[in-house]
Each structure stands twice: as structure tokens, then as C-alpha cells.
Design a protein around this motif. Structure first.
Motif, PDB file in Angstrom:
ATOM      1  N   ALA A 177      27.409  16.263 -44.134  1.00 29.38           N
ATOM      2  CA  ALA A 177      27.794  17.234 -45.157  1.00 29.38           C
ATOM      3  C   ALA A 177      28.649  16.592 -46.234  1.00 29.38           C
ATOM      4  O   ALA A 177      28.526  16.905 -47.415  1.00 29.38           O
ATOM      5  CB  ALA A 177      28.549  18.398 -44.514  1.00 29.38           C
ATOM      6  N   ALA A 178      29.523  15.668 -45.831  1.00 27.53           N
ATOM      7  CA  ALA A 178      30.423  15.032 -46.795  1.00 27.53           C
ATOM      8  C   ALA A 178      29.733  13.960 -47.615  1.00 27.53           C
ATOM      9  O   ALA A 178      30.116  13.707 -48.750  1.00 27.53           O
ATOM     10  CB  ALA A 178      31.624  14.427 -46.075  1.00 27.53           C
ATOM     11  N   THR A 179      28.725  13.325 -47.064  1.00 31.26           N
ATOM     12  CA  THR A 179      28.079  12.237 -47.786  1.00 31.26           C
ATOM     13  C   THR A 179      26.826  12.743 -48.503  1.00 31.26           C
ATOM     14  O   THR A 179      26.822  12.886 -49.723  1.00 31.26           O
ATOM     15  CB  THR A 179      27.751  11.078 -46.830  1.00 31.26           C
ATOM     16  OG1 THR A 179      27.009  11.584 -45.702  1.00 31.26           O
ATOM     17  CG2 THR A 179      29.009  10.413 -46.322  1.00 31.26           C
ATOM     18  N   ILE A 180      25.798  13.052 -47.758  1.00 30.88           N
ATOM     19  CA  ILE A 180      24.540  13.500 -48.361  1.00 30.88           C
ATOM     20  C   ILE A 180      24.707  14.877 -49.002  1.00 30.88           C
ATOM     21  O   ILE A 180      24.276  15.110 -50.130  1.00 30.88           O
ATOM     22  CB  ILE A 180      23.422  13.523 -47.296  1.00 30.88           C
ATOM     23  CG1 ILE A 180      23.178  12.111 -46.785  1.00 30.88           C
ATOM     24  CG2 ILE A 180      22.145  14.109 -47.880  1.00 30.88           C
ATOM     25  CD1 ILE A 180      22.308  12.027 -45.572  1.00 30.88           C
ATOM     26  N   GLY A 181      25.352  15.793 -48.297  1.00 33.30           N
ATOM     27  CA  GLY A 181      25.512  17.153 -48.814  1.00 33.30           C
ATOM     28  C   GLY A 181      26.321  17.209 -50.094  1.00 33.30           C
ATOM     29  O   GLY A 181      25.948  17.889 -51.054  1.00 33.30           O
ATOM     30  N   PHE A 241      24.812  16.603 -57.658  1.00 30.55           N
ATOM     31  CA  PHE A 241      23.619  16.513 -58.499  1.00 30.55           C
ATOM     32  C   PHE A 241      23.231  17.895 -59.035  1.00 30.55           C
ATOM     33  O   PHE A 241      22.855  18.035 -60.198  1.00 30.55           O
ATOM     34  CB  PHE A 241      22.461  15.914 -57.688  1.00 30.55           C
ATOM     35  CG  PHE A 241      21.173  15.836 -58.459  1.00 30.55           C
ATOM     36  CD1 PHE A 241      20.965  14.826 -59.386  1.00 30.55           C
ATOM     37  CD2 PHE A 241      20.177  16.771 -58.249  1.00 30.55           C
ATOM     38  CE1 PHE A 241      19.788  14.758 -60.097  1.00 30.55           C
ATOM     39  CE2 PHE A 241      18.992  16.712 -58.961  1.00 30.55           C
ATOM     40  CZ  PHE A 241      18.789  15.695 -59.887  1.00 30.55           C
ATOM     41  N   LEU A 242      23.319  18.918 -58.175  1.00 32.25           N
ATOM     42  CA  LEU A 242      22.898  20.259 -58.579  1.00 32.25           C
ATOM     43  C   LEU A 242      23.940  20.993 -59.420  1.00 32.25           C
ATOM     44  O   LEU A 242      23.592  21.682 -60.380  1.00 32.25           O
ATOM     45  CB  LEU A 242      22.568  21.099 -57.337  1.00 32.25           C
ATOM     46  CG  LEU A 242      21.361  20.653 -56.519  1.00 32.25           C
ATOM     47  CD1 LEU A 242      21.258  21.467 -55.242  1.00 32.25           C
ATOM     48  CD2 LEU A 242      20.085  20.790 -57.344  1.00 32.25           C
ATOM     49  N   TYR A 243      25.230  20.857 -59.038  1.00 33.20           N
ATOM     50  CA  TYR A 243      26.253  21.702 -59.654  1.00 33.20           C
ATOM     51  C   TYR A 243      27.354  20.929 -60.375  1.00 33.20           C
ATOM     52  O   TYR A 243      28.262  21.526 -60.941  1.00 33.20           O
ATOM     53  CB  TYR A 243      26.894  22.611 -58.593  1.00 33.20           C
ATOM     54  CG  TYR A 243      25.873  23.469 -57.891  1.00 33.20           C
ATOM     55  CD1 TYR A 243      25.232  24.504 -58.554  1.00 33.20           C
ATOM     56  CD2 TYR A 243      25.542  23.227 -56.561  1.00 33.20           C
ATOM     57  CE1 TYR A 243      24.291  25.285 -57.916  1.00 33.20           C
ATOM     58  CE2 TYR A 243      24.601  24.011 -55.912  1.00 33.20           C
ATOM     59  CZ  TYR A 243      23.975  25.036 -56.593  1.00 33.20           C
ATOM     60  OH  TYR A 243      23.044  25.805 -55.965  1.00 33.20           O
TER      61      TYR A 243
END
Length: 198
Positions: free
Chosen positions: A59-63, A69-71
């Protein structure tokens, strides 16, 4: 930079090391206290590794990267919230919790605020742990599926097995040792990326 067999071998080695650490850590578990607080023998590096292992998951790395990228800049709230939460726990609860001889923050809160706080603390702690696990699984399962070209269900089975191996068998020892390894891997990979950047 293209995906090579060395990347795959490195990933497999990392997964085996994580599972191996969990299974090795199981040898240190003789009592419930060994599992939850490392028998009160955990070093500062093991505690720091446990914190890093908890915060620096999928969650901390990829998420967080995906959210950024999205927000955009708003994605930093996860890292900020986790950091502030751990800072408050360290400043306000660590010393009194250790002095109390209790093993968990819910035990400490029940002792100080009464038995009626117990169910509320248990439910909120369980919900928090559930959300943390779900967030990590949501990033790990698709990654495992893409890298190893397996379906989502097989990927979920592998992720679950690895989680069981290093958390359920090793407790604080497993989480702490894996956290140290994760921190080292993130540092080495970040340095390699920095060096390779044009």
C-alpha cells in the motif's frame, strides 16, 4: 530498462528470503509474549524493522505511487498519517506501555479507560488491521499475477501463503527481520534507480 530473467530470479529470491525469515523466526517463539513483544528482548533495529515492515508494504509503495499518478500530491496523506500515528505512539504510549508490563495498546487502553472500552478498541483495531491487509493484498496480488503469469486466484494463494509464513509463524521477530530486509532492498533499489537515471 527491459524486464530480464535476472529480475524474475531476484523477485523469487526475495520472496523465498521473506518466507524463510518467517519460518526461521518461528524458532524464537516459545510463549505468547515472544510472539507479540519479542519476549521484551527486541533490539532497537528489530523494533525499527517492525515499524518499517508495517508501514512499507504494498500500500505504501505501489499503492501510493498509483494514487500519486491518479490524484497528485494528495497521495502523501497515507505516508503522512502513518508517520504521525507512529510518532504519537512513540511519544505518548511507548514508555507507559513498556512500564505497564502489558503487551498491546488495546490492553493498555482497557486498563486505563475501563472494560467498556475493550469492545470498541477491539473492533477498531480489527478494522484497521483488516484495511491494512486488504490494501497490501490489492497491490501484491496483481503484481504477482503479472510477473509470474498466473491467474489472480493462484497469485492470491501465493500472497496468502507468504503472509502466513512470515507473520503468523514469526510474530514480532518475523515482522521486524523482514522489515529490515525490506528497508535494505528499498534503499538499494532506490540508489540503483538514481544512478541509472540520465
Amino acid at each position: 530498462m527491459a524486464y530480464t530473467p535476472m529480475h524474475l530470479y531476484g523477485l523469487i529470491l526475495t520472496l523465498l528470503v521473506v518466507a524463510g525469515i518467517g519460518l526461521y523466526s518461528a524458532k524464537k517463539i516459545k510463549t505468547a509474549g515472544d510472539y507479540t513483544v519479542g519476549g521484551r528482548r527486541a533490539s532497537a533495529s528489530l523494533v525499527a524493522g517492525g515499524i518499517a515492515g508495517t508501514v512499507m508494504g504494498g500500500a505504501a509503495t505501489i499503492g501510493t505511487a498509483q494514487l500519486a499518478f491518479l490524484y497528485g500530491f494528495a497521495a502523501w496523506w497515507y505516508a503522512l498519517g502513518a508517520g504521525l500515528g507512529l510518532l504519537l505512539l512513540g511519544l505518548l504510549y511507548a514508555k507507559p506501555l513498556r512500564a505497564s508490563g502489558l503487551e498491546t495498546i488495546p490492553q493498555f487502553l482497557v486498563t486505563n479507560y475501563g472494560r467498556t472500552a475493550g469492545p470498541i478498541i477491539s473492533i477498531t483495531s480489527s478494522i484497521g488491521i483488516f484495511f491494512s491487509i486488504v490494501a497490501n493484498f490489492l497491490s501484491a496480488i496483481p503484481l504477482m499475477s503479472v510477473v509470474f503469469s498466473v491467474d489472480i486466484y493462484q497469485s492470491a494463494g501465493v500472497v496468502l501463503a507468504l503472509s502466513v509464513a512470515y507473520v503468523f509463524f514469526g510474530g514480532v521477530w518475523g515482522v521486524g527481520m523482514v522489515g529490515i530486509v525490506k528497508t535494505a532492498l528499498l534503499y538499494v533499489n532506490t540508489e540503483q534507480l538514481r544512478i541509472l537515471q540520465p
